[in-house]
Design a protein around this motif. Structure first.
Motif: not given
Length: 155
Positions: A25-40
């Motif tokens: 869900r978080n990865v899908a939301a990050a992609a949909a929201g065009r998040v600049c960078h994800v640190v996992a």
């Protein structure tokens, strides 16, 4: 919901099933929201072919981020001391401790050690993907910061 967010830090949730659902869900939301960078946060043993449930979930999460268009970085940590202490408590009644430790060597870090190392190494590189390995200092008597090695690109 995440639209316009600069950096999303994805901290693992409890339990392998809950983690995978939440991570997806978080990865899908990050992609949909065009998040600049994800640190996992991930693990040094992240691998979908592993027999250790957390390693599989970490591997799947890394695969999800790799397949997304979101720039990302992974902090692959050694097992947490806090996790290991819990496993020792569980093992006391039977005397059996089962861990994915291959040759029996283990490197432990505390959550307090991982946070500043991950933030410094990964959050500062918003435009490129990195993978950092965070383990204990080479000298176990040292009070130095945990060792980290950063590679680019991730995976």
């Amino acid at each position: 919901m995440l639209k316009g967010l600069g950096t999303l830090v994805l901290v693992s949730s409890d339990g392998p099933d809950a983690r995978m659902l939440l991570h997806h869900r978080n990865v899908a939301a990050a992609a949909a929201g065009r998040v600049c960078h994800v640190v996992a946060l991930s693990g040094v043993d992240a691998d979908t072919a592993s027999t250790f449930c957390y390693a599989v979930v970490n591997g799947l999460t890394e695969d999800l981020l790799q397949a997304s268009a979101v720039p990302h970085s992974f902090a692959r940590t050694s097992p947490y001391v806090e996790f290991f202490q819990g496993r020792l408590t569980e093992a006391r009644p039977t005397g059996l401790l089962r861990l994915p430790a291959a040759d029996g060597q283990i490197s432990l870090v505390t959550r307090d050690e991982v946070a500043p190392t991950s933030a410094t190494t990964l959050c500062s590189s918003v435009t490129s993907s990195l993978r950092a390995v965070v383990t204990e200092p080479t000298d176990s008597c040292s009070s130095a910061a945990p060792f980290h090695r950063a590679d680019a690109p991730s995976r």
